[in-house]
Design an enzyme around this catalytic site. Structure first.
Site, mmCIF file in Angstrom:
data_model
loop_
_atom_site.group_PDB
_atom_site.id
_atom_site.type_symbol
_atom_site.label_atom_id
_atom_site.label_comp_id
_atom_site.label_asym_id
_atom_site.label_seq_id
_atom_site.Cartn_x
_atom_site.Cartn_y
_atom_site.Cartn_z
ATOM 1 N N HIS A 70 0.836 -1.200 0.000
ATOM 2 C CA HIS A 70 0.000 0.000 0.000
ATOM 3 C C HIS A 70 0.871 1.249 0.000
ATOM 4 C CE1 HIS A 70 -4.404 -0.862 1.264
ATOM 5 N NE2 HIS A 70 -3.965 -1.818 0.483
ATOM 6 N N GLU A 91 -6.747 -0.126 -5.761
ATOM 7 C CA GLU A 91 -7.701 0.819 -5.182
ATOM 8 C C GLU A 91 -7.207 2.243 -5.434
ATOM 9 O OE1 GLU A 91 -5.788 -0.924 -2.792
ATOM 10 O OE2 GLU A 91 -6.960 -2.770 -2.618
#
Length: 319
Positions: free
Chosen positions: A38, A106
């Site tokens: 991430h 995302e």
């Protein structure tokens, strides 16, 4: 019977803690490692987000366990030619014990350079082309590619493993699962859904690994565990496509009031009931998974590893 690994959370822990958890995982009897990739955590309470490729370098020296990213998005934030180099180097450093888990990503992590965040069908199209680029680069040959989404000119990886890096594809719906079955070396999903496993294997994934993961919160006080999970990982309980389209941690935090403690309590594994932990993992075995990764939420990492080493893993290994 599945193998069981440990899922390292880069959103919740810094590099030194992740390396120490990997050591404890190996000592506890886990057979491999997953590690998240991430740019941001999901919310500020989680509070971390180290660069995964630096951490993998440290892990390669600290433990002998196989490592896989869960998952990397090779489409927007980092060009697939650059990620191919990172993955190839990781495979060399781990003596071939590295797998690249990929997914369509995302907005939270991938829009940070200001590019438009495309709709799901375009993201899957980009993912497929990026996999083609990376596989060509893993050969060690010079690559020139002029595709719909990516251009590569005169690119060659000089440091490559003896065998190409396996690429496993994450899927949470029929379209991504179909892509995984068609072009993936394995399939990743987070739910013990037998129908998705069946779709993957019938669509071309027969004989390839199906890999899953789950989060738990071990502790002697079940109610405290529930509160910990709601504070740190309420985003896990948000419905629909929000996880893919919200652009920043503060947008997730605005939705925290929608998630109640009761919602959390009814949808997870909390506390120190051995049977509850074993049953949750057996659900993946019953659905046909080959490998399952477990993540401990919260600060009691040592307690978790002692609990799994002495009480949970022995039961799973006898199953």
């Amino acid at each position: 019977m599945p193998e069981y690994g440990y899922f390292l959370s880069c959103e919740e822990f810094g590099p030194a803690d992740l390396v120490e958890q990997a050591r404890m995982a190996e000592q506890a009897g886990f057979s491999s490692l997953w590690i998240s990739d991430h740019y941001h955590p999901w919310n500020d309470a989680q509070g971390q987000s180290p660069f995964v490729w630096s951490v993998i370098g440290a892990l390669s020296e600290a433990v002998s366990l196989p490592i896989e990213t869960a998952v990397t998005c090779p489409t927007v934030r980092i060009h697939p030619a650059v990620l191919a180099q990172a993955a190839a180097t990781s495979a060399v450093m781990t003596n071939g014990r590295f797998r690249l888990g990929v997914g369509s990503g995302e907005a939270l992590n991938e829009h940070v350079l200001g590019h438009v965040w495309p709709p799901a069908h375009i993201r899957l199209e980009m993912l497929e082309e990026s996999i083609q680029v990376m596989r060509r680069l893993f050969t060690g040959e010079e690559v020139n590619h002029h595709g719909k989404h990516y251009t590569v000119e005169n690119a060659r990886l000089y440091t490559v493993p003896d065998e190409p890096v396996p690429i496993d594809i994450s899927g949470f719906g029929p379209a991504a699962t179909a892509l995984a079955s068609r072009v993936g070396d394995g399939f990743i999903t987070m739910m013990p859904d037998e129908s998705m496993v069946e779709q993957f294997r019938k669509g071309g994934g027969a004989g390839k690994p199906v890999i899953g993961g789950t989060k738990v919160c071990y502790g002697i006080d079940r109610d405290e565990c529930v509160r910990t999970v709601r504070k740190l990982w309420f985003n896990e309980f948000l419905p629909g496509e929000m996880a893919q389209i919200l652009p920043s941690p503060r947008h997730f935090e605005q939705l925290e009031p929608l998630v109640t403690e009761e919602m959390v309590r009814e949808n997870g594994v909390f506390g120190d009931d051995v049977d509850e932990h074993v049953s949750a993992l057996n659900a993946f075995a019953d659905a046909g998974f080959d490998r399952v990764y477990v993540n401990q939420i919260g600060p009691d990492q040592r307690g978790f590893f002692d609990f799994y080493r002495t009480k949970v893993l022995p039961q799973l290994q006898q199953g």
